[in-house]
Design an enzyme around this catalytic site. Sequence first.
Site, mmCIF file in Angstrom:
data_model
loop_
_atom_site.group_PDB
_atom_site.id
_atom_site.type_symbol
_atom_site.label_atom_id
_atom_site.label_comp_id
_atom_site.label_asym_id
_atom_site.label_seq_id
_atom_site.Cartn_x
_atom_site.Cartn_y
_atom_site.Cartn_z
ATOM 1 N NE ARG A 72 -2.242 -1.194 3.522
ATOM 2 C CZ ARG A 72 -1.961 -0.046 4.594
ATOM 3 N NH1 ARG A 72 -2.225 0.722 4.562
ATOM 4 N NH2 ARG A 72 -1.223 -0.304 5.667
ATOM 5 C CE1 TYR A 212 1.293 -7.947 -4.106
ATOM 6 C CE2 TYR A 212 1.654 -6.769 -1.950
ATOM 7 C CZ TYR A 212 1.447 -7.626 -3.027
ATOM 8 O OH TYR A 212 1.733 -8.433 -1.819
ATOM 9 C CE LYS A 221 -6.062 -2.962 4.496
ATOM 10 N NZ LYS A 221 -6.680 -3.100 6.679
ATOM 11 C CG HIS A 241 -7.281 -1.791 10.523
ATOM 12 N ND1 HIS A 241 -6.200 -1.252 10.567
ATOM 13 C CD2 HIS A 241 -7.059 -2.769 9.892
ATOM 14 C CE1 HIS A 241 -4.929 -2.109 10.059
ATOM 15 N NE2 HIS A 241 -6.170 -3.182 9.796
ATOM 16 C CB SER A 263 0.435 -3.578 10.006
ATOM 17 O OG SER A 263 0.639 -1.799 9.715
ATOM 18 C CB CYS A 265 0.531 -5.377 15.991
ATOM 19 S SG CYS A 265 1.182 -3.945 16.560
ATOM 20 C CG ASP A 288 -7.107 -6.156 7.566
ATOM 21 O OD1 ASP A 288 -6.729 -6.314 8.369
ATOM 22 O OD2 ASP A 288 -7.284 -5.732 6.444
ATOM 23 N NE ARG A 380 -0.131 -8.075 2.861
ATOM 24 C CZ ARG A 380 -0.511 -7.395 3.614
ATOM 25 N NH1 ARG A 380 -1.755 -7.870 4.073
ATOM 26 N NH2 ARG A 380 0.278 -6.583 3.713
#
Length: 595
Positions: A72, A212, A221, A241, A263, A265, A288, A380
């Site tokens: 991103r 991507y 998102k 989120h 992110s 975590c 997510d 991913r």
Amino acid sequence: MEYPTSNKRLIDWVEEVAKLARPSSIYFCDGSKEEFDQLAQLLVEKGTFRKLSDVKRPNSYWAHSDPRDVARVEDRTFICSTEEIDAGPTNNWRDPSEMKQTMNGLYAGSMEGRTMYVIPFSMGPLGSPFSKIGIQLTDSPYVVTNMRIMAKMGTSVLEQLGDDGDFIHCIHSVGSPLAQGQSDVAWPCDPDNIYISHFPETREIWSYGSGYGGNALLGKKCLALRIASATARDEGWLAEHMLLLKLTSPKGQVHYVTGSFPSACGKTNLAMLEPSLEGWKVETLGDDICWLRLGEDGRLYGVNPEAGFFGVAPGTSYETNANAMRTITHDTIFTNTALTVDGDVWWEGMDGDRPDNLTDWKGESYDPTSGKPASHPNARFTVSAGQAPQIAEEWQDPAGVPISAMLFGGRRRSLVPLVAESRDWDHGVFLGSTMASETTAAAVGAVGNLRRDPFAMLPFCGYNMGDYFAHWLSFGEKENVNLPKIYMVNWFRKDANNRFIWPGYGENARVLAWIVARLEGEAEGIEGPYGVVPKVQDIADDNLGISDEQLSELFHVDGTELANEVDAIGGHFDTFGDRLPAKLLRQLEILKTYI
Ligand code: OXD
Ligand code: MN
């Protein structure tokens, strides 16, 4: 051309975009398995996909992107509201008409030589009051295959839309037109001109230049967080989120829990947790995104609007996340992992030794002496949630599931306790609004290295975050509500030797178990600056192997550090000017009294 719909708004828009972008053909996706297989075959022929070994990883594909198009791009992500103040201090703002003019210039002829795919998709169970329909126009068949996994898509969505239904308009072009006779590259993109633009007032998404992930799979998102958060404010719900899990205690008590984490975590790991505690069960509903609405009984109900997982591969192993590993054994698309000689995938942190003769994520023969990883750190897997062995049976319930607890977390080496129960809703919102995470685990000198990431929504809130805090607070002002309890968690406290004190992973079930005991009125706690924390004997036993001294360190709040934190929060709040709700300043005053 014959259209499989009589929705005039849709047909007019498809024709308008086609006139501008000039694709060589238009194709309406039906969402079938046959269609997916045909597109996958086309991608194999184009060199975008490599089919993996049917013995090792049946029905699975490997792709690697252009090295300039791997993640991103927050600095190329824009919120285009009429007034700049409505995008707020945390977003890149552009005037909507100026942005449209710029992007119309980029879209002109951008699909030449390519097919424009029309993807009707639903975020959320089809026909549920939670759901939103989007239509994505894209010139990327890679995107179509991933969208089929990540969202409900195809004919059933068109039927739901009917003749006059409206939808969120999503345009995507990789920005790489083909002249007649020009051969294609495996990963077309225009990395120097990426724009990921959102128009929250007209509910539109325009994406250009990247193929991507979150830049290109516009349901995720862009729609389910940035546009949905703005819609949710207007309609009185929340788009967050958050992971969503179902927890069952040995006594058969069932609680649904959400978790917001920035992110890196461990959000996906927590969503798929295998508890270390006997008799406890965790099932996954989402990893997510969660959409939350008040039910008639005053409880907050959540659904995962996605249909798949787009998870980070490196670091995923049978040790860290066995359920993820079991989920991706077949029917999975891998992007930017390494490839083995026997037609399987590999990444750093996978179980076992690194195989020899890897192809790296750039498609080149891997040199282990290079010191570089073989897979990209943001590699991913794209996989359908329905094939996860630990998926909760109610994960697609159109009514959603009632939420008992919400966890807010971050990566903090000190100060923030392992777990604390907020005093009330306003205090919980304060904890969410001040969430922060260390940018790297190796960073020293806590305060300077922290990034504030309120509600883990910093990159995803589609409007002014001050207004977003006010929207959260408004739920506490409603009559007859029975809202979830909010907990702050922090798995990442370190000791004086810079070692993690808490083992994390499956042992995080101990924290979940204490939360359930609190919800059931079965555990007492100790009041402190972050709220109520457990008595250590309620969280640990001899099996854990952590000394009492270390355990108490997990909950210790140092006065000087707290004073610094209060100052840092003051600075953070100042950035929102008069959009900051007064209630949050009141909470900061309460925190000060604990210094
Ligand atoms: C994601 C992210 O990809 O948060 O989920 O970046
Ligand atoms: Mn995410």
